[in-house]
Design a protein around this motif. Structure first.
Motif, short mmCIF file in Angstrom:
data_model
loop_
_atom_site.label_atom_id
_atom_site.label_comp_id
_atom_site.label_asym_id
_atom_site.label_seq_id
_atom_site.Cartn_x
_atom_site.Cartn_y
_atom_site.Cartn_z
N SER A 145 0.81 -1.22 0.00
CA SER A 145 0.00 0.00 0.00
C SER A 145 0.84 1.27 0.00
O SER A 145 0.46 2.28 -0.59
CB SER A 145 -0.93 0.00 1.21
N ASN A 146 1.99 1.25 0.67
CA ASN A 146 2.82 2.44 0.77
C ASN A 146 3.99 2.45 -0.20
O ASN A 146 4.82 3.35 -0.17
CB ASN A 146 3.35 2.58 2.20
N ASP A 278 -3.42 7.83 -7.06
CA ASP A 278 -3.11 8.26 -5.70
C ASP A 278 -2.94 7.11 -4.72
O ASP A 278 -2.43 7.31 -3.62
CB ASP A 278 -4.19 9.21 -5.17
N THR A 279 -3.37 5.90 -5.08
CA THR A 279 -3.23 4.77 -4.18
C THR A 279 -3.24 3.47 -4.98
O THR A 279 -3.98 3.35 -5.96
CB THR A 279 -4.35 4.73 -3.13
N SER A 280 -2.42 2.54 -4.56
CA SER A 280 -2.36 1.23 -5.19
C SER A 280 -2.13 0.18 -4.12
O SER A 280 -1.40 0.43 -3.15
CB SER A 280 -1.22 1.17 -6.23
N HIS A 281 -2.73 -0.99 -4.28
CA HIS A 281 -2.48 -2.05 -3.32
C HIS A 281 -2.79 -3.41 -3.94
O HIS A 281 -3.52 -3.51 -4.94
CB HIS A 281 -3.29 -1.85 -2.04
#
Length: 291
Positions: A145-146, A278-281
């Motif tokens: 995630s980060n 803006d976000t990936s996981h």
């Protein structure tokens, strides 16, 4: 604990790793120093027999590999796939063990855990051991995630398959390669110059693998140095050439590969990849631990 590929380079490091593993688990050893045959931990027949013995024993819950190196590909024609199907066992390792992970998945429907080998256990810290133990004990975590960086946005779900790029490409076109259709493909490699990584990506493209999968996650690549007297492309350029216009999600930067600390990955279980600006996981959807 078996050694299907190479023997430890440093026996003290091996013993330290073994001691650390024994602080967490009951460990039985199936390899001792003195069996080496060149770059192999033991002759093919002995390494095959050790794997079969571990699979046959119903009390064995996981098979942890001593190290990678080279040798797993040599074992594939000698393995008893009927035996493997009767007793699925969690196989732990990475790098050269990619050959076993994918072959056992393809031929016996095993799930695997791409994680630390015995020779690393004396060196790794909580950042590596805690995610490993979570997966090994049946949890279904969210990964990256980060760390994940988007290359192509989108969402996809499929079995998580992959590992070391150099080993994986050697299975393409053989009876030991899995069905790539709809899979989430994860790749990493080390000590390969950009042109060699380019060649392997081209192989996957020409074989139809990159068109069959539903998403790609790229882990850690530490390329070898190309000759200084020759022109080259950067690794980032090579990756962009093959992946930036895919019709499915592609993310880079997963802390998975040969460098520590790193995450462990389940092999052969369903996962969901979500890649946005803006976000990936990467969400593991099923436990790798058999009921």
């Amino acid at each position: 604990m078996v050694a299907p590929a190479s023997a430890p380079r440093d026996l003290d490091r091996y013993q330290a790793g073994l001691a650390q593993l024994r602080s967490h688990y009951e460990v039985r050893t199936a390899w001792t120093s003195g069996q080496e045959r060149g770059y192999l931990a033991a002759p093919d027949s002995a390494r095959t027999a050790a794997l079969h013995e571990a699979i046959r024993d119903a009390d064995i819950r996981a098979i942890i590999c001593v190290r990678g190196g080279y040798g797993c590909l040599r074992l594939l024609p000698h393995l008893d796939w009927t035996l493997a199907r009767t007793h699925p066992t969690l196989l732990v390792g990475y790098s050269d063990v990619t050959a076993l992970h994918l072959a056992f998945y393809a031929r016996a429907e095993w799930t695997g855990l791409s994680g630390p080998v015995v020779t690393e256990w004396g060196d790794i810290d909580a950042e590596t051991t805690e995610p490993f133990r979570a997966l090994a004990e049946g949890e279904t975590p969210t990964l990256g995630s980060n760390a994940l960086s988007p290359l192509c946005s989108g969402t996809a779900t499929g079995p998580l398959l992959g590992g070391n790029l150099s080993v994986l490409t050697r299975l393409v076109g053989t009876p030991y390669a899995p069905d790539w259709e709809g899979a989430l493909l994860v790749l990493e490699d080390v000590a390969e110059a950009p042109y060699r990584i380019d060649r392997m990506f081209a192989h996957l493209q020409h074989a139809g693998v990159l068109d069959a999968v539903s998403g790609v996650i790229l882990g850690t690549f530490r390329p070898g140095e190309p000759p200084t007297d020759r022109p080259t492309l950067s690794l980032d350029t090579v990756i962009s050439d093959y992946f930036e216009d895919r019709p499915y999600p592609v993310a880079t930067g997963l802390p998975y590969g040969h460098l520590l600390p790193r995450c462990s990955l389940p092999i052969g279980v369903p996962a969901a990849l979500n890649v946005e600006e803006d976000t990936s996981h990467l969400q593991v959807l099923q436990s790798i631990v058999a009921e």
